[in-house]
Write a protein that holds these residues in place. Structure first.
Motif, PDB file in Angstrom:
ATOM      1  N   GLN A 166       0.829  -1.208   0.000  1.00 27.14           N
ATOM      2  CA  GLN A 166       0.000   0.000   0.000  1.00 27.14           C
ATOM      3  C   GLN A 166       0.864   1.258   0.000  1.00 27.14           C
ATOM      4  N   LYS A 167       1.947   1.256   0.792  1.00 28.54           N
ATOM      5  CA  LYS A 167       2.859   2.405   0.832  1.00 28.54           C
ATOM      6  C   LYS A 167       3.504   2.621  -0.536  1.00 28.54           C
ATOM      7  N   LYS A 170       0.856   3.985  -3.003  1.00 27.00           N
ATOM      8  CA  LYS A 170       0.548   5.395  -2.755  1.00 27.00           C
ATOM      9  C   LYS A 170       1.675   6.290  -3.251  1.00 27.00           C
ATOM     10  N   SER A 174       0.895   9.030  -6.090  1.00 27.15           N
ATOM     11  CA  SER A 174       0.838  10.411  -5.569  1.00 27.15           C
ATOM     12  C   SER A 174       1.145  11.474  -6.628  1.00 27.15           C
ATOM     13  N   GLU A 226      -5.382   1.271  -6.507  1.00 27.47           N
ATOM     14  CA  GLU A 226      -5.129   2.597  -5.926  1.00 27.47           C
ATOM     15  C   GLU A 226      -5.391   3.687  -6.957  1.00 27.47           C
TER      16      GLU A 226
END
Length: 636
Positions: A166-167, A170, A174, A226
């Motif tokens: 997930q990190k 993201k 971003s 995402e």
């Protein structure tokens, strides 16, 4: 002798005493031996327990030393980022920890476990930094090192694996979020650019991280998910803020979105086919795809009213256009209005267009629109029928075409309903019902038949007016059929000739049956309007009925004899038999009339209302036939 016996007795007593003394001595010695053995066993048991405790203590000490060593080495390897060794040490430490589960409250064990927890916490942060820095291109770690890092991640558990992915996702998404949040990019016109951006980023990601992540982790799925989540929020925000939605731009954006989702879904299914839908032993392997189809496109659904309105305007305009271009080609193979076929073809195109965008609310709205269009078409056809009455020939032909068209539409609607169901997902598919729409075409058909009968009545009524001018009580010259009947037959011959080849056999017979009922009622009602009829007049009227029967069968004869034809012939005889029966009842004496009327009443429901009219023609009153009082009660 006695002395000798006494001595022997004494000797035996002494011997017995000696034996008892020896037994007592042996018993005492046995008790001492038993105590000695018990004491020896107790000492041996104590030594055995001591040995076991010593062995356990030595083993525990060794394992504790191993744990201390593992912690120290773990610190060292984490610092040096030797993740292969870290993974092995984590596995070893976990196994050693199991040995001390019972002693976890001992201070030394608590201390070493706390040290381990802090070490793992720092390790997780370090791993996340390593993968993020690798994405940035500032991490000099090799692919092999990152592969080892992935093994270490698995040793740290599924929850941390998901957190790490997930990190990473993201971080990758971003820049996209920032780029398309800018004012110049906040429009539907940039939708295709969004998906192009994603394609480029995934390509770069594949190049950079080739063979880094285990394939079964399905990192691509998480990146796409995402991306879809961020895109959905941004597009929803755009749709909410736009005041005037351009339908063309809106549908282009939606179509691009659906195409993107479909491509992703197909790609992911193919890529992870090996693991999907299976109970994998490996808990880190993907078992089902996240929702891709609809992840973005569903956000368009509440804002597609302009599209529905556009489709409504187009279908209503199309219906008007095709109705205006309808031609009644009596020489053609299909005697139906071309507008009906064009309408259903247009429905098919509408469904095809809408299916590109939705299988839920929008498609259901299209279904409602189709129902509305069917109603509009039916109303316009009925209006057309009413407008055509000024042109008798055109009106007859149009009514026949409308009857055939209604039949075609009713036969086509079930297939249309099935198509709608197939284009919708539950629960919308369960709500599709076109039975009311079928009824619209029954109304069209009934209106056409009613119009034809009204036309027939407008022509025949003048002939029956002539009939009423005849003085049937003074009628004397019985001969061929009366002029009003000949005129009626002549008109019917032309009318049936006009419609005969325009209607299908089933609907021709259906209409002719209605026509026969009308003619029979017309004749009877006209007879009841006559004040008095002579015997010769009654005979002439019976001849007229017979002539009407014969000619109805003749002029309605189909090209080929069929069951329908025979059924119609029988219907003519049965229907007009009521006219015959009434004339015969009028002709009968009172006695015969009273005797035969109950039989007439059994055959015809109209008997109670006919009774007074027949009595009037016979110049009788109710009190003249008290035997028929029960029928007067029914009238009352």
């Amino acid at each position: 002798m006695q002395n000798k016996i006494w001595r022997d007795v004494q000797d035996v007593e002494q011997l017995s005493q000696g034996i008892v003394a020896e037994i007592q001595e042996i018993k005492q010695k046995a008790e001492k031996s038993e105590d000695l053995v018990y004491s020896m066993c107790k000492d041996i048991k104590s030594l055995d327990i001591a040995k076991r405790n010593l062995t356990f203590s030595i083993a525990a000490l060794k394992k504790f030393i191993m744990m201390l060593t593992a912690i120290e080495k773990l610190k060292e390897h984490c610092k040096e980022k030797k993740y292969a060794e870290v993974a092995n040490l984590l596995s070893a430490f976990t196994e050693l920890s199991q040995y001390f589960v019972k002693f976890q409250n001992i201070p030394q064990i608590l201390e070493i476990n706390g040290e381990k927890e802090q070490l793992i916490k720092d390790l997780k942060l370090q791993l996340i930094d390593d993968f993020i820095l690798f994405q940035k291109g500032t991490n000099l770690m090799q692919v092999k090192d990152l592969q080892d890092a992935c093994q270490t991640v698995e040793h740290l558990g599924l929850k941390f694996r998901d957190e790490l992915i997930q990190k990473v996702c993201k971080y990758i998404i971003s820049p996209y979020q920032e780029l398309f949040q800018q004012i110049e990019n906040r429009s539907l016109e940039t939708t295709e650019r969004r998906y192009a951006w994603m394609a480029r980023v995934i390509k770069d990601f594949d190049t950079k991280t080739q063979n880094v992540f285990p394939e079964y982790w399905a990192v691509h799925c998480q990146i796409y998910y995402e991306f879809c989540a961020v895109t959905r929020l941004q597009i929803t925000d755009i749709l909410e803020t736009l005041k005037d939605l351009d339908v063309a731009v809106l549908m282009k954006a939606l179509q691009a979105t659906l195409k993107f989702e479909q491509k992703l879904n197909d790609e992911m299914k193919k890529r992870y086919e090996e693991w999907l839908g299976k109970k994998n032993i490996n808990q880190f392997a993907i078992s089902e795809l996240p929702k891709i189809k609809g992840a973005i496109s569903d956000s368009f659904e509440p804002y597609l009213r302009p599209y529905i309105d556009s489709e409504e305007r187009e279908i209503m305009q199309h219906i008007q256009t095709i109705l205006n271009s309808d031609k009644l080609d009596v020489e053609g193979d299909l005697k139906i209005l071309n507008s009906s076929m064009s309408m259903f073809a247009y429905f098919k195109q509408m469904l095809k267009r809408a299916s590109q965008y939705s299988r839920t609310q929008v498609m259901f709205d299209i279904q409602k629109l189709i129902k509305k269009a069917l109603k509009r078409y039916s109303d316009e056809i009925i209006f057309k029928i009413n407008q055509s009455r000024n042109n008798e020939q055109l009106s007859q032909i149009l009514c026949c075409f409308v009857i055939n068209t209604a039949e075609y539409c009713k036969e086509t609607i079930p297939a249309l309903q099935e198509s709608l169901v197939q284009h919708l997902d539950s629960p919308f598919s369960d709500q599709v019902e076109l039975s009311n729409e079928e009824e619209y075409f029954n109304q069209m058909m009934n209106k056409s038949i009613e119009t034809l009968l009204v036309y027939v009545d407008s022509k025949i009524d003048q002939f029956y007016q002539q009939m009423l001018k005849i003085d049937w009580n003074e009628f004397e010259n019985m001969g061929d059929a009366s002029k009003y009947i000949r005129d009626t037959i002549s008109f019917l011959e032309g009318h049936i000739k006009t419609i005969k080849d325009l209607l299908s056999e089933s609907y021709l017979i259906f209409y002719l049956n209605k026509l026969v009922v009308y003619l029979n009622n017309k004749f009877i009602n006209s007879v009841f309007r006559i004040k008095k009829i002579s015997e010769i007049g009654l005979s002439q009227l019976m001849l007229d009925v017979s002539e009407l029967k014969t000619n109805l069968v003749r002029i309605s004869k189909l090209k080929q004899e069929s069951k329908s034809q025979q059924s119609f012939n029988n219907f003519v005889q049965k229907t007009l038999s009521r006219s015959d029966s009434i004339l015969k009842l009028i002709q009968m004496s009172i006695e015969k009339f009273v005797e035969n009327f109950p039989d007439y009443a059994k055959k015809y429901e109209s008997a109670p209302t006919d009774l007074d009219k027949i009595l009037g023609l016979k110049q009788l009153r109710r009190q003249d036939v008290p035997q028929l009082n029960k029928f007067f009660t029914k009238i009352n």
